[in-house]
Design a protein around this motif. Structure first.
Motif, PDB file in Angstrom:
ATOM      1  N   SER A   1       0.600  -1.358   0.045  1.00 18.23           N
ATOM      2  CA  SER A   1       0.121   0.097   0.004  1.00 18.23           C
ATOM      3  C   SER A   1       0.753   1.207   0.345  1.00 18.23           C
ATOM      4  O   SER A   1       0.374   1.828  -1.060  1.00 18.23           O
ATOM      5  N   CYS A   2       2.206   0.935   0.905  1.00 17.27           N
ATOM      6  CA  CYS A   2       2.614   2.708   1.104  1.00 17.27           C
ATOM      7  C   CYS A   2       3.778   2.429   0.011  1.00 17.27           C
ATOM      8  O   CYS A   2       4.468   3.731  -0.041  1.00 17.27           O
ATOM      9  N   SER A   3       3.777   1.845  -0.373  1.00 13.82           N
ATOM     10  CA  SER A   3       4.930   2.303  -1.939  1.00 13.82           C
ATOM     11  C   SER A   3       4.259   2.597  -2.921  1.00 13.82           C
ATOM     12  O   SER A   3       5.464   2.338  -4.259  1.00 13.82           O
ATOM     13  N   ARG A   4       3.132   2.474  -2.903  1.00 16.53           N
ATOM     14  CA  ARG A   4       2.394   3.265  -4.804  1.00 16.53           C
ATOM     15  C   ARG A   4       2.931   3.970  -5.263  1.00 16.53           C
ATOM     16  O   ARG A   4       3.330   4.315  -5.902  1.00 16.53           O
ATOM     17  N   CYS A   5       2.705   5.327  -3.724  1.00 15.24           N
ATOM     18  CA  CYS A   5       3.682   6.509  -4.684  1.00 15.24           C
ATOM     19  C   CYS A   5       5.053   7.051  -3.734  1.00 15.24           C
ATOM     20  O   CYS A   5       6.039   8.260  -5.031  1.00 15.24           O
ATOM     21  N   HIS A   6       5.402   6.305  -2.853  1.00 20.02           N
ATOM     22  CA  HIS A   6       7.145   6.498  -2.513  1.00 20.02           C
ATOM     23  C   HIS A   6       7.193   5.549  -2.618  1.00 20.02           C
ATOM     24  O   HIS A   6       6.857   4.343  -1.921  1.00 20.02           O
ATOM     25  N   SER A   7       9.452   5.401  -1.527  1.00 21.44           N
ATOM     26  CA  SER A   7       9.780   4.407  -1.268  1.00 21.44           C
ATOM     27  C   SER A   7       8.821   4.097   0.443  1.00 21.44           C
ATOM     28  O   SER A   7       9.343   4.918   1.202  1.00 21.44           O
ATOM     29  N   TYR A   8       9.345   2.678   0.513  1.00 20.11           N
ATOM     30  CA  TYR A   8       8.478   2.408   2.255  1.00 20.11           C
ATOM     31  C   TYR A   8       9.847   2.941   2.812  1.00 20.11           C
ATOM     32  O   TYR A   8       8.499   2.815   4.025  1.00 20.11           O
ATOM     33  N   ASP A   9      10.339   2.429   2.820  1.00 20.51           N
ATOM     34  CA  ASP A   9      11.521   3.502   4.461  1.00 20.51           C
ATOM     35  C   ASP A   9      11.081   4.242   5.279  1.00 20.51           C
ATOM     36  O   ASP A   9      11.212   4.286   6.472  1.00 20.51           O
ATOM     37  N   ARG A  10      10.114   5.775   4.847  1.00 16.81           N
ATOM     38  CA  ARG A  10       9.584   6.319   6.322  1.00 16.81           C
ATOM     39  C   ARG A  10       8.707   5.486   6.703  1.00 16.81           C
ATOM     40  O   ARG A  10       8.165   5.052   8.225  1.00 16.81           O
ATOM     41  N   ALA A  11       7.845   4.831   6.288  1.00 17.58           N
ATOM     42  CA  ALA A  11       7.031   3.812   6.264  1.00 17.58           C
ATOM     43  C   ALA A  11       7.196   2.973   7.222  1.00 17.58           C
ATOM     44  O   ALA A  11       6.177   2.497   8.607  1.00 17.58           O
ATOM     45  N   LYS A  12       8.321   1.908   6.899  1.00 16.99           N
ATOM     46  CA  LYS A  12       8.705   0.758   8.036  1.00 16.99           C
ATOM     47  C   LYS A  12       9.717   1.756   9.715  1.00 16.99           C
ATOM     48  O   LYS A  12       8.897   0.907  10.162  1.00 16.99           O
TER      49      LYS A  12
END
Ligand code: HEC
Ligand code: HEC
Ligand code: HEC
Ligand code: HEC
Ligand code: HEC
Length: 270
Positions: A144-155
């Protein structure tokens, strides 16, 4: 107009003054899903999706979101009856935020809110539109979160929140166990309630530094609750030991009496 104002005020009231009593969808039949339920494609699909949503479970129906007259088959979708139609993408946060006032405020102030209409997500990007389920950290995932940007910050956000959530669940369980045996847990419950509310208002800011900082503040609040519980555990332990000792003494006394009685009887018989 006035009716709209009042029904709007009512809806906001409904969400502000929780707990919200659950209304069974079955007891509030509406013409909206009666008609749409029999329609093919995108006009019927919302009914199927909505039926198992947290909104259906809480009596939030088609007209609660889209407006209109839920009792009048012929004029249901009349603008005069407050029908709002389908919100445009940039209007979705305000559409959902009529009820979720606090979330809307955090969202608007966030990097996501600032990117609204410019490639940022809306509420339905993460929660869906009709099949909205109880929210959890599972919503933060790579797909869901890497549709628009990298997943790093979300993680980073997810990790910080997961650790805190684990603590909350653990304390919840321990309080529940004390509740079962009738202990006085009023203050503990209130404390946890406040901390939990604070915790669940962290995410929509999507501010990595803020989440990390506040998660550690929340963890230290939780440690205080844990200390109170540990104290209760120790008292409980002492009570248990005292209980065991009392029983042992009583048994011993009974045994002594029994033996004495026997000896006495023996002497008399001789
Ligand atoms: C008698 C059948 C019927 C009833 C009752 C009905 N609808 Fe509809 N609805 C339709 C049809 C047909 C369409 C597609 C044509 C149109 O947009 O008018 C539609 C379209 C819609 C749309 C999409 C509109 C758009 O602009 O794309 C929404 C949202 C909607 N209905 C919500 C509702 C709600 C909420 C209610 C109850 C207050 C309701 N409907 C009651 C038949 C119905
Ligand atoms: C929680 C609020 C909410 C509820 C409840 C709700 N809708 Fe919607 N609906 C929306 C939103 C938001 C959109 C626009 C979605 C988008 O752009 O992804 C939408 C879009 C639609 C559309 C346009 C077609 C589509 O799928 O994009 C129809 C038709 C519709 N809804 C009908 C209904 C009906 C019928 C019900 C009751 C079973 C219902 N809705 C319940 C929020 C809601
Ligand atoms: C008419 C008021 C209303 C509108 C509009 C509305 N909701 Fe809700 N929503 C509720 C109520 C009531 C609940 C159930 C009680 C609760 O958990 O707050 C709920 C629950 C939720 C939950 C679960 C909360 C939790 O505790 O896990 C999410 C997520 C949610 N709504 C998202 C949305 C989204 C996305 C939209 C727009 C498409 C929307 N809502 C529109 C009233 C509304
Ligand atoms: C980038 C994804 C994302 C977007 C955009 C988003 N949410 Fe959420 N939402 C989440 C996540 C993840 C959680 C779970 C957070 C938690 O467990 O603390 C959540 C939790 C919630 C909850 C329950 C929180 C509570 O206070 O109990 C509600 C209600 C909600 N969202 C509504 C909305 C609404 C309304 C919008 C639009 C204004 C929105 N969300 C936008 C991901 C998102
Ligand atoms: C529809 C596109 C979209 C989706 C989906 C999305 N984001 Fe974003 N996100 C953006 C945009 C646009 C920005 C602002 C530009 C940037 O910082 O990359 C942003 C920024 C962020 C930021 C940086 C915030 C800041 O203040 O620097 C974080 C953290 C973030 N997103 C987390 C998430 C998480 C977690 C999810 C999944 C639950 C998610 N995003 C899903 C579009 C999206």
């Amino acid at each position: 107009m006035l009716a709209w104002f009042f029904s709007g005020a009512f809806l906001i009231g409904v969400v502000l003054f929780q707990p919200i009593p659950a209304v069974s969808a079955e007891t509030t039949d509406t013409v909206c899903y009666e008609c749409h339920g029999n329609m093919p494609g995108t006009l019927g699909e919302p009914v199927k999706l909505w039926r198992s949503s947290i909104h259906a479970e809480n009596g939030i129906s088609c007209h609660s979101c889209h407006g209109g007259d839920s009792k009048d088959m012929a004029n249901a979708m009349s603008r005069d009856r407050g029908f709002l139609g389908v919100p445009k993408e940039k209007d979705i946060p305000a559409f959902c935020g009529r009820c979720h006032v606090g979330v809307l405020k955090d969202f608007k102030a966030s990097a996501h809110g600032r990117a609204l209409g410019k490639g940022g997500p809306t509420c339905v990007s993460c929660h869906g539109n009709h099949h909205v389920l109880k929210a959890s950290l599972e919503l933060i995932n790579e797909k869901s979160c890497s549709r628009c940007h990298s997943y790093d910050r979300a993680k980073v956000i997810k990790t910080a929140m997961q650790d805190t959530e684990k603590l909350i669940v653990d304390i919840e369980g321990r309080i529940a166990a004390y509740k079962k045996i009738g202990a006085d847990i009023d203050r503990l419950e209130k404390g946890l309630f406040a901390v939990r509310n604070h915790f669940h208002s962290l995410f929509h800011n999507v501010d990595v530094e803020k989440v990390k900082k506040e998660a550690s503040q929340i963890q230290s609040d939780l440690k205080k609750l844990e200390e109170t519980l540990a104290k209760m555990d120790r008292t409980q332990q002492r009570r248990k030991i005292a209980g065991v000792v009392t029983v042992a003494v009583a048994l011993l006394a009974a045994l002594l009496f029994h033996l004495l009685g026997k000896t006495f009887k023996h002497e008399k018989d001789v």
